[in-house]
Design a protein around this motif. Sequence first.
Motif, PDB file in Angstrom:
ATOM      1  N   THR A  68      -2.827  -0.815 -12.027  1.00 17.53           N
ATOM      2  CA  THR A  68      -2.890   0.436 -11.291  1.00 17.53           C
ATOM      3  C   THR A  68      -4.178   0.485 -10.489  1.00 17.53           C
ATOM      4  O   THR A  68      -5.218  -0.013 -10.937  1.00 17.53           O
ATOM      5  CB  THR A  68      -2.858   1.640 -12.242  1.00 17.53           C
ATOM      6  OG1 THR A  68      -3.924   1.508 -13.199  1.00 17.53           O
ATOM      7  CG2 THR A  68      -1.536   1.700 -12.979  1.00 17.53           C
ATOM      8  N   ARG A 118       3.419   0.678  -9.985  1.00 16.32           N
ATOM      9  CA  ARG A 118       2.308   0.167 -10.785  1.00 16.32           C
ATOM     10  C   ARG A 118       1.950   1.131 -11.911  1.00 16.32           C
ATOM     11  O   ARG A 118       1.648   0.702 -13.033  1.00 16.32           O
ATOM     12  CB  ARG A 118       1.098  -0.087  -9.878  1.00 16.32           C
ATOM     13  CG  ARG A 118       1.241  -1.314  -8.994  1.00 16.32           C
ATOM     14  CD  ARG A 118      -0.077  -1.660  -8.314  1.00 16.32           C
ATOM     15  NE  ARG A 118      -0.406  -0.695  -7.274  1.00 16.32           N
ATOM     16  CZ  ARG A 118      -0.127  -0.859  -5.998  1.00 16.32           C
ATOM     17  NH1 ARG A 118       0.523  -1.947  -5.598  1.00 16.32           N
ATOM     18  NH2 ARG A 118      -0.479   0.045  -5.098  1.00 16.32           N
ATOM     19  N   GLN A 159       0.805  -1.219   0.000  1.00 18.12           N
ATOM     20  CA  GLN A 159       0.000   0.000   0.000  1.00 18.12           C
ATOM     21  C   GLN A 159       0.841   1.274   0.000  1.00 18.12           C
ATOM     22  O   GLN A 159       0.297   2.371   0.088  1.00 18.12           O
ATOM     23  CB  GLN A 159      -0.930  -0.003   1.215  1.00 18.12           C
ATOM     24  CG  GLN A 159      -1.909  -1.170   1.229  1.00 18.12           C
ATOM     25  CD  GLN A 159      -2.656  -1.289   2.542  1.00 18.12           C
ATOM     26  OE1 GLN A 159      -2.558  -0.417   3.407  1.00 18.12           O
ATOM     27  NE2 GLN A 159      -3.417  -2.363   2.700  1.00 18.12           N
ATOM     28  N   SER A 160       2.142   1.145  -0.100  1.00 14.87           N
ATOM     29  CA  SER A 160       3.014   2.306  -0.039  1.00 14.87           C
ATOM     30  C   SER A 160       2.931   3.138  -1.314  1.00 14.87           C
ATOM     31  O   SER A 160       2.500   2.672  -2.377  1.00 14.87           O
ATOM     32  CB  SER A 160       4.463   1.869   0.193  1.00 14.87           C
ATOM     33  OG  SER A 160       4.948   1.149  -0.930  1.00 14.87           O
ATOM     34  N   ARG A 161       3.371   4.384  -1.197  1.00 11.65           N
ATOM     35  CA  ARG A 161       3.373   5.280  -2.354  1.00 11.65           C
ATOM     36  C   ARG A 161       4.339   4.786  -3.428  1.00 11.65           C
ATOM     37  O   ARG A 161       4.076   4.917  -4.625  1.00 11.65           O
ATOM     38  CB  ARG A 161       3.762   6.689  -1.910  1.00 11.65           C
ATOM     39  CG  ARG A 161       3.736   7.727  -3.025  1.00 11.65           C
ATOM     40  CD  ARG A 161       3.948   9.117  -2.486  1.00 11.65           C
ATOM     41  NE  ARG A 161       2.875   9.492  -1.577  1.00 11.65           N
ATOM     42  CZ  ARG A 161       2.817  10.678  -0.960  1.00 11.65           C
ATOM     43  NH1 ARG A 161       3.787  11.572  -1.143  1.00 11.65           N
ATOM     44  NH2 ARG A 161       1.814  10.959  -0.155  1.00 11.65           N
ATOM     45  N   MET A 162       5.461   4.197  -3.005  1.00 12.21           N
ATOM     46  CA  MET A 162       6.432   3.679  -3.970  1.00 12.21           C
ATOM     47  C   MET A 162       5.828   2.560  -4.805  1.00 12.21           C
ATOM     48  O   MET A 162       6.037   2.497  -6.023  1.00 12.21           O
ATOM     49  CB  MET A 162       7.681   3.186  -3.244  1.00 12.21           C
ATOM     50  CG  MET A 162       8.780   2.674  -4.181  1.00 12.21           C
ATOM     51  SD  MET A 162      10.258   2.140  -3.276  1.00 12.21           S
ATOM     52  CE  MET A 162      10.772   3.716  -2.557  1.00 12.21           C
ATOM     53  N   GLU A 199       2.676   2.147  -5.471  1.00 14.02           N
ATOM     54  CA  GLU A 199       1.689   2.741  -6.369  1.00 14.02           C
ATOM     55  C   GLU A 199       2.370   3.375  -7.578  1.00 14.02           C
ATOM     56  O   GLU A 199       1.915   3.224  -8.717  1.00 14.02           O
ATOM     57  CB  GLU A 199       0.871   3.791  -5.611  1.00 14.02           C
ATOM     58  CG  GLU A 199      -0.229   4.425  -6.457  1.00 14.02           C
ATOM     59  CD  GLU A 199      -1.055   5.417  -5.658  1.00 14.02           C
ATOM     60  OE1 GLU A 199      -1.833   6.156  -6.289  1.00 14.02           O
ATOM     61  OE2 GLU A 199      -0.916   5.450  -4.427  1.00 14.02           O
ATOM     62  N   ARG A 200       3.479   4.058  -7.346  1.00 14.45           N
ATOM     63  CA  ARG A 200       4.219   4.660  -8.458  1.00 14.45           C
ATOM     64  C   ARG A 200       4.778   3.601  -9.391  1.00 14.45           C
ATOM     65  O   ARG A 200       4.818   3.796 -10.619  1.00 14.45           O
ATOM     66  CB  ARG A 200       5.354   5.531  -7.906  1.00 14.45           C
ATOM     67  CG  ARG A 200       4.868   6.816  -7.228  1.00 14.45           C
ATOM     68  CD  ARG A 200       6.035   7.594  -6.655  1.00 14.45           C
ATOM     69  NE  ARG A 200       5.587   8.846  -6.061  1.00 14.45           N
ATOM     70  CZ  ARG A 200       6.387   9.686  -5.406  1.00 14.45           C
ATOM     71  NH1 ARG A 200       7.688   9.386  -5.263  1.00 14.45           N
ATOM     72  NH2 ARG A 200       5.911  10.805  -4.897  1.00 14.45           N
TER      73      ARG A 200
END
Length: 276
Positions: free
Chosen positions: A260, A40, A32-35, A37-38
Motif C-alpha cells: 500500500t 493494494r 497510479q489509478s484509484r482502482m 490503490e484500492r
Amino acid sequence: MVLIYVLGALSMLAPVVLVPLAAVRWAPAVRQSRMAERLRVAVAGLTDAFGRLGAALVVALAGCAAVVAICWPLGEALSRLEPTVDHAVFDYVHARRVEAWADINSFVTALGDRYPLKWVTVVAAVGFAIAWRRRRWWIPLLAMPMQFVVEQYTQQILALTVDRGHPPTDLGTYPSGGCARVMLTFGTIAVLAGLTWKIPRRGRVALVTALAVLASVEGYTRIYAERHWFTDVIGGWIFGALLLGVMVLTVLVAEGRVRTPAGPATAVPVRVATTT
C-alpha cells in the motif's frame, strides 16, 4: 489470397507497435489509478488476515470466479456472431487455403497445445525453484503448475456453460485454449523472470511485447489451421489476458510485492525522544 499473408504479418507487427505504446501511455496511469490503490489496500487487508499464502489463494479463487463471470456473457454474445462473422471468415480462409502454408500454421499452432506446454511448465517450475533456492523457492514450484491447472479447468467451465459448438474441421470451441495457454504459461514465466533478475524497463517491455506476439500469432494460426472460429480466438485472447492478470497478482501477493502507498501520517516518520 494476399490478404491472408498480410494478416499473418500484422499478427506479428501489430503487437510490436502497440505494446510499447501502451507501456508508455497507459501503464503509468493504471498503476497510479484509484482502482489500483484500492486493490493494494484490499490485498494488504487480506495479507494481514490470512498471511501471504492465504491472501494469494483468496486472490486466485476470487480472480478465477471473476474471469468466469466476465467471459461467460462475453461468450454468449460472441456466439450470436457465428452465423454472420465466423462462417464468413471460415469460408474465406477455407476457399484460399494453401497446403504448404497450412502445414506451417499447423506446426506453429501446436505450441499452444497442452502437451508441449506441460513440459515447458515442468522445466520452468524446476528451473525457477533452483534459482530461488535462497528465497521462497516454493512460489515458482506452485505457481507454474497452478497456472496450467487453472487455465485448463476454467476454460472447461466456460466451454460447458457457453456450449457454442465448433468448426466443421475441428473440435476447438470457446474460448480458444491455445491462445490462453500461451499467454498464461509464458506470461507467468516472464513474471518469475522479472522477480528473479533485475530487468530494466526496456527489457520488461520487450518481454511483454514478445508475449503479445506469441499470443497474436497463435490466434492467427488457430484460425488458418481451421481449429477455431474467429470469435473463439477473440474470446481466448480476452480470457487469457484476464486469467494472466489474476495469476500475476497471485504471484506478487505471495512474494509480498503488493504494498500500500504510504499515507500522510506515515510519509514522514516521527522520532520520539526519551530520557533515562
